[in-house]
Scaffold this motif. Structure first.
Motif, PDB file in Angstrom:
ATOM      1  N   VAL A  59       0.822  -1.213   0.000  1.00 40.83           N
ATOM      2  CA  VAL A  59       0.000   0.000   0.000  1.00 40.83           C
ATOM      3  C   VAL A  59       0.860   1.269   0.000  1.00 40.83           C
ATOM      4  N   ASP A  60       2.127   1.138  -0.351  1.00 41.43           N
ATOM      5  CA  ASP A  60       3.028   2.286  -0.308  1.00 41.43           C
ATOM      6  C   ASP A  60       2.559   3.436  -1.196  1.00 41.43           C
ATOM      7  N   ASN A  61       1.991   3.099  -2.367  1.00 37.58           N
ATOM      8  CA  ASN A  61       1.502   4.156  -3.259  1.00 37.58           C
ATOM      9  C   ASN A  61       0.392   4.961  -2.595  1.00 37.58           C
ATOM     10  N   TYR A  62      -0.527   4.268  -1.954  1.00 38.67           N
ATOM     11  CA  TYR A  62      -1.645   4.944  -1.299  1.00 38.67           C
ATOM     12  C   TYR A  62      -1.161   5.752  -0.088  1.00 38.67           C
ATOM     13  N   VAL A  63      -0.252   5.169   0.698  1.00 37.91           N
ATOM     14  CA  VAL A  63       0.286   5.866   1.869  1.00 37.91           C
ATOM     15  C   VAL A  63       1.018   7.130   1.428  1.00 37.91           C
ATOM     16  N   ARG A  64       1.796   7.009   0.365  1.00 35.46           N
ATOM     17  CA  ARG A  64       2.550   8.161  -0.136  1.00 35.46           C
ATOM     18  C   ARG A  64       1.617   9.288  -0.575  1.00 35.46           C
ATOM     19  N   LEU A  65       0.527   8.929  -1.199  1.00 35.24           N
ATOM     20  CA  LEU A  65      -0.409   9.953  -1.664  1.00 35.24           C
ATOM     21  C   LEU A  65      -1.128  10.626  -0.499  1.00 35.24           C
ATOM     22  N   PHE A  66      -1.698   9.828   0.402  1.00 35.95           N
ATOM     23  CA  PHE A  66      -2.476  10.402   1.501  1.00 35.95           C
ATOM     24  C   PHE A  66      -1.592  11.097   2.535  1.00 35.95           C
ATOM     25  N   ALA A  67      -0.327  10.711   2.615  1.00 32.01           N
ATOM     26  CA  ALA A  67       0.590  11.355   3.550  1.00 32.01           C
ATOM     27  C   ALA A  67       1.086  12.711   3.038  1.00 32.01           C
ATOM     28  N   GLY A  68       0.740  13.037   1.794  1.00 30.40           N
ATOM     29  CA  GLY A  68       1.135  14.320   1.234  1.00 30.40           C
ATOM     30  C   GLY A  68       2.560  14.371   0.735  1.00 30.40           C
ATOM     31  N   GLN A  69       3.195  13.200   0.542  1.00 28.85           N
ATOM     32  CA  GLN A  69       4.565  13.183   0.038  1.00 28.85           C
ATOM     33  C   GLN A  69       4.639  13.676  -1.406  1.00 28.85           C
ATOM     34  N   ASP A  70       3.531  13.529  -2.121  1.00 33.55           N
ATOM     35  CA  ASP A  70       3.419  14.138  -3.447  1.00 33.55           C
ATOM     36  C   ASP A  70       2.470  15.332  -3.317  1.00 33.55           C
ATOM     37  N   PRO A  71       2.983  16.547  -3.312  1.00 37.75           N
ATOM     38  CA  PRO A  71       2.131  17.723  -3.066  1.00 37.75           C
ATOM     39  C   PRO A  71       1.075  17.950  -4.140  1.00 37.75           C
ATOM     40  N   TYR A  72       1.296  17.385  -5.320  1.00 37.18           N
ATOM     41  CA  TYR A  72       0.339  17.596  -6.402  1.00 37.18           C
ATOM     42  C   TYR A  72      -0.951  16.801  -6.216  1.00 37.18           C
ATOM     43  N   PHE A  73      -0.940  15.785  -5.355  1.00 36.27           N
ATOM     44  CA  PHE A  73      -2.147  14.982  -5.147  1.00 36.27           C
ATOM     45  C   PHE A  73      -3.242  15.840  -4.522  1.00 36.27           C
ATOM     46  N   TYR A  74      -2.972  16.443  -3.380  1.00 35.42           N
ATOM     47  CA  TYR A  74      -3.982  17.271  -2.721  1.00 35.42           C
ATOM     48  C   TYR A  74      -4.256  18.557  -3.502  1.00 35.42           C
ATOM     49  N   LYS A  75      -3.233  19.063  -4.181  1.00 29.88           N
ATOM     50  CA  LYS A  75      -3.435  20.252  -5.002  1.00 29.88           C
ATOM     51  C   LYS A  75      -4.441  19.974  -6.115  1.00 29.88           C
ATOM     52  N   SER A  76      -4.243  18.868  -6.834  1.00 31.86           N
ATOM     53  CA  SER A  76      -5.148  18.528  -7.937  1.00 31.86           C
ATOM     54  C   SER A  76      -6.545  18.210  -7.422  1.00 31.86           C
ATOM     55  N   LEU A  77      -6.614  17.552  -6.267  1.00 33.05           N
ATOM     56  CA  LEU A  77      -7.923  17.228  -5.696  1.00 33.05           C
ATOM     57  C   LEU A  77      -8.664  18.499  -5.283  1.00 33.05           C
ATOM     58  N   THR A  78      -7.948  19.447  -4.693  1.00 37.86           N
ATOM     59  CA  THR A  78      -8.565  20.713  -4.292  1.00 37.86           C
ATOM     60  C   THR A  78      -9.053  21.499  -5.503  1.00 37.86           C
ATOM     61  N   VAL A  79      -8.214  21.582  -6.531  1.00 33.60           N
ATOM     62  CA  VAL A  79      -8.586  22.304  -7.751  1.00 33.60           C
ATOM     63  C   VAL A  79      -9.826  21.684  -8.376  1.00 33.60           C
ATOM     64  N   THR A  80      -9.875  20.360  -8.423  1.00 35.00           N
ATOM     65  CA  THR A  80     -11.007  19.674  -9.032  1.00 35.00           C
ATOM     66  C   THR A  80     -12.283  19.891  -8.230  1.00 35.00           C
ATOM     67  N   VAL A  81     -12.189  19.820  -6.904  1.00 37.56           N
ATOM     68  CA  VAL A  81     -13.371  20.038  -6.059  1.00 37.56           C
ATOM     69  C   VAL A  81     -13.904  21.454  -6.241  1.00 37.56           C
ATOM     70  N   ILE A  82     -13.018  22.437  -6.272  1.00 37.46           N
ATOM     71  CA  ILE A  82     -13.449  23.821  -6.481  1.00 37.46           C
ATOM     72  C   ILE A  82     -14.139  23.966  -7.836  1.00 37.46           C
ATOM     73  N   TYR A  83     -13.560  23.360  -8.856  1.00 38.41           N
ATOM     74  CA  TYR A  83     -14.168  23.428 -10.186  1.00 38.41           C
ATOM     75  C   TYR A  83     -15.554  22.788 -10.186  1.00 38.41           C
ATOM     76  N   VAL A  84     -15.680  21.624  -9.555  1.00 44.40           N
ATOM     77  CA  VAL A  84     -16.971  20.938  -9.517  1.00 44.40           C
ATOM     78  C   VAL A  84     -18.007  21.769  -8.771  1.00 44.40           C
ATOM     79  N   VAL A  85     -17.622  22.340  -7.636  1.00 42.18           N
ATOM     80  CA  VAL A  85     -18.545  23.158  -6.839  1.00 42.18           C
ATOM     81  C   VAL A  85     -19.022  24.376  -7.625  1.00 42.18           C
ATOM     82  N   LEU A  86     -18.147  24.926  -8.464  1.00 38.25           N
ATOM     83  CA  LEU A  86     -18.526  26.092  -9.261  1.00 38.25           C
ATOM     84  C   LEU A  86     -19.290  25.710 -10.526  1.00 38.25           C
TER      85      LEU A  86
END
Length: 301
Positions: A59-86
């Protein structure tokens, strides 16, 4: 007894014929949906890459993503959520208003319906190229019109603060299919209920709020669900028009997945990203269905 045997043979032939008829669909689902999904799920637990040997990483890939080791994961998720809400509310309201106007008995309404639907079938790549020219900060049509009326020019797709609202506006151009669904739903609104409101002295808003909207809640619900699903999967606009910029302000989730897969060749990580998106959409859809009984009215209930 012979008739029963004949019937049994006939039923068997019909069952075989039905199976053969459905076989292409079954094979298509297996080879183009089910099997690729299973393979991608397995790959999400590996560091698979086209350019090197792969290994099982758990599960290293999942842990790495949710732990924020790749900053683009949460960035892309935030951008997408904002776009969807708008984008979802604006596209639903815009399509509903256009459908209401096109539902009137006016001359040439068939032509207007066609004109409003046509943009939704234009290839998104071609549409993106047109909008890139319109919103060009230097020679674009949008800024030319602003200057003509004495307003300051805008950076549109070139500014972090305006790129998402601009893409939301561009999304309104593709609401033709949603408009057609709303238009079909309006055809089923009983005329006698509209006339009853008119007899009671009700105006346009009374007919809209007390008759049209309640009866069309199943149609609205369907468009909302599809809007959320399509919104989370937005890709082409970012790929063609902004490349995720400026400064990752339009780095949508699926574009981030694309970069991980085909630019950085991290296939295992991208499969984990894809499965997280699958779970998000599934959970969101389940929540929408869970609360639909609070506001969706189905005939006969």
């Amino acid at each position: 007894m012979k008739e029963k045997i004949k019937m049994t043979h006939r039923e068997k032939r019909e069952n075989v014929a039905g199976f053969l008829f459905c076989l292409p669909c079954i094979l298509g689902f297996l080879f183009f949906a089910a099997i690729p999904m299973i393979i991608s799920f397995i790959m999400s637990f590996s560091d698979y890459s086209i350019v090197k040997e792969s290994h099982f990483v758990g599960v290293d890939n999942y842990v790495r993503l949710f732990a924020g080791q790749d900053p683009y994961f949460y960035k892309s998720l935030t951008v997408t959520v904002i776009y969807v809400v708008l984008s979802v509310p604006t596209s639903i309201v815009f399509a509903f208003l256009i459908a209401s106007l096109l539902n009137k008995s006016v001359k040439g309404k068939g032509l207007f319906r066609t004109l409003f639907y046509l943009p939704s079938i234009i290839p998104i790549v071609a549409m993106g190229a047109i909008w890139m020219w319109i919103f060009n900060p230097d020679v674009g049509l949008a800024n030319t019109l602003l200057k003509a009326v004495g307003l300051p020019p805008n950076k549109w797709l070139s500014s972090e603060s305006t790129v998402l609202p601009t893409l939301v506006f561009v999304n309104l151009w593709t609401t033709g299919s949603t408009m057609v669904i709303f238009l079909a739903g309006m055809q089923d609104v009983p005329r006698q209920l509209i006339e009853a409101v008119e007899i009671d002295g009700g105006g346009v808003m009374a007919k809209l709020l007390h008759v049209i909207v309640p009866i069309m809640t199943p149609t609205i619900f369907y468009n909302v669900v599809m809007g959320f699903i399509n919104g989370f999967q937005i890709f082409t606009q970012s790929y063609v028009m902004t490349q995720g910029g400026p400064n990752n302000a339009s780095l949508f989730y699926v574009y981030y997945l694309y970069r991980e897969s085909f630019q950085f060749m991290r296939m295992g990580n991208s499969c984990a990203i894809a499965w997280i998106l699958f779970v998000i959409i599934m959970m969101l859809t389940a929540i929408l269905f869970k609360f639909q009984n609070r506001w969706v009215y189905y005939g006969g209930e």
